[in-house]
Design an enzyme around this catalytic site. Sequence first.
Site, mmCIF file in Angstrom:
data_model
loop_
_atom_site.group_PDB
_atom_site.id
_atom_site.type_symbol
_atom_site.label_atom_id
_atom_site.label_comp_id
_atom_site.label_asym_id
_atom_site.label_seq_id
_atom_site.Cartn_x
_atom_site.Cartn_y
_atom_site.Cartn_z
ATOM 1 N N ASP A 95 0.866 -1.186 0.000
ATOM 2 C CA ASP A 95 0.000 0.000 0.000
ATOM 3 C C ASP A 95 0.903 1.236 0.000
ATOM 4 O O ASP A 95 1.557 1.522 1.004
ATOM 5 C CB ASP A 95 -0.891 0.040 1.245
ATOM 6 C CG ASP A 95 -2.007 -0.991 1.227
ATOM 7 O OD1 ASP A 95 -1.927 -1.943 0.433
ATOM 8 O OD2 ASP A 95 -2.939 -0.856 2.037
ATOM 9 N N LYS A 157 -7.061 3.257 -2.794
ATOM 10 C CA LYS A 157 -7.382 3.241 -1.359
ATOM 11 C C LYS A 157 -7.658 4.661 -0.904
ATOM 12 O O LYS A 157 -6.976 5.597 -1.315
ATOM 13 C CB LYS A 157 -6.210 2.622 -0.591
ATOM 14 C CG LYS A 157 -6.342 2.596 0.917
ATOM 15 C CD LYS A 157 -5.130 1.891 1.532
ATOM 16 C CE LYS A 157 -5.082 2.025 3.044
ATOM 17 N NZ LYS A 157 -3.888 1.360 3.621
ATOM 18 N N LYS A 186 -10.273 0.111 -1.747
ATOM 19 C CA LYS A 186 -10.089 -0.162 -0.323
ATOM 20 C C LYS A 186 -10.512 1.058 0.484
ATOM 21 O O LYS A 186 -9.996 2.156 0.281
ATOM 22 C CB LYS A 186 -8.634 -0.518 -0.012
ATOM 23 C CG LYS A 186 -8.361 -0.776 1.474
ATOM 24 C CD LYS A 186 -6.935 -1.258 1.700
ATOM 25 C CE LYS A 186 -6.610 -1.365 3.185
ATOM 26 N NZ LYS A 186 -5.216 -1.838 3.416
#
EC number: 4.1.2.4
Length: 227
Positions: A95, A157, A186
């Site tokens: 991430d 995300k 996400k």
Amino acid sequence: MKNLQPTALASYIDHTLLAPDASRQQVRTLCEEALEHGFYSVCLNSAQVPYAAACLTDAAVVICAVVGFPLGAGLSDTKAFEARRAIEAGAREIDMVLNIGWLKDALLDLVRDDIALVQQACGSVPLKVILETCLLTDEQKIQACEICRDLGVAFVKTSTGFSHRGATLEDVALMRKVVGEGVGVKASGGVRDYPTAVAMIEAGATRLGSSSGIAIVGAGITVANGY
């Protein structure tokens, strides 16, 4: 609101521990909880990855490492190096935080190159790109999602959880609309209870980042049992 079975809900969750003072005992506990409850992954700072890998030998739980976290303002090759080393240590998802300042200055080629360099370092390991939506206009969120979609990253995300606001339903829905069905979304930051988790999924999230996964799944069990 749909009632997701607890086991299905658990499979959406990246069980998260990103506090700078996290201890090894806390990391071990995180890993044990992920195994017990069936969470998809544990999400950690990159320096915690080797110890988490030792705790999860031969386990199905994925180790996810954050890169360039939480600001995203480091050098692109430094982010790429961190991603590569985290993968060597056992991370199976990355991430990364994009360069928020570049995005806000409309330096879109630099934003694209920043993400692409980390993506190249990841190889076949899925890359999620953190936008930090609370700092962006809708136009900037759209631009970031278009770049990520065109590069073919695994996920976009919403948030680090370290700024002044986390995921919102509106942001998740917008991100899903832009990236289509080929890229995951996400929702992270502020996902602390069962109704919020289910609402994020209904809005288009395919993964949830949360440090409250046990409470979320526990509430799901209560709902499933009709209490």
